[in-house]
Design a protein around this motif. Structure first.
Motif: not given
Length: 190
Positions: A114-131
């Motif tokens: 999974x390349x995605x996560x969320x800005x859980x301390x902010x607004x739950x915006x999608x954060x992605x990084x390649x693998x």
């Protein structure tokens, strides 16, 4: 007893994942149907047909790649797999960002990338990084590989491990948290 007030996030206002699609909505929806019929399908239909459908939607897949049944790919246009690699049954590639798998690599059964996560301390915006998974690497069964992971050439990740960060080339790593267990191929060739 102290009362503790916590902030809550209104998930209805959280930035969604559509910004990761990189394709028009009709293409994404058409892929969802094609994936269900030809890729995720548990029937033992031809691996070559799965690869052909993935390529049709933009996946860059080398020659001789085996793609087993019950696999899932979020966005084939963000997937690159080198020659002669093996994607095991039930692998889920949740690639909201680029996933690169080298040649002669193995991703074993039920592994989740999974390349995605969320800005859980902010607004739950999608954060992605390649693998990136290197040439000759083996990610064994039921592992979780997180965005930003870089598994080096010829590295081996033992079953049920969680990979975040880097695994050096020719290393055996395993567990959660990930520990380095030694070389995969000893220098003396034994």
């Amino acid at each position: 007893m102290l009362a503790h007030k916590t902030a809550t996030i209104d998930l209805s206002k959280a930035p969604g994942s559509r910004e990761a699609w990189d394709k028009p909505k009709p293409v994404v929806y058409l892929w969802a149907v094609a994936e269900r019929l030809f890729v995720t399908n548990s029937w033992q239909i031809s691996s070559a047909l799965r690869v052909k459908v993935l390529r049709l939607f933009g996946a860059r897949i080398g020659e001789g790649v085996i793609f087993r049944p019950r696999t899932r790919v979020g966005f084939p246009w963000k997937l690159e797999i080198g020659d002669r690699s093996w994607i095991g049954e039930g692998v889920w590639i949740h690639n909201q960002d680029q996933v690169r798998i080298g040649h002669d690599a193995v991703i074993s059964q039920e592994t989740f990338l999974t390349t995605g996560s969320h800005a859980h301390r902010r607004d739950m915006a999608l954060i992605t990084s390649p693998i990136s998974i290197g040439d000759g690497a083996w990610v064994t069964s039921r592992c979780v590989v997180l965005g930003g992971a870089d598994v080096g050439d010829n590295a081996l990740v033992s079953p049920q491990s969680v990979v975040k960060g880097s695994v050096p080339p020719n290393t055996i790593a395993g567990g959660n948290p990930l520990a380095f267990l030694g070389p995969r191929f000893p220098a003396d060739g034994r």
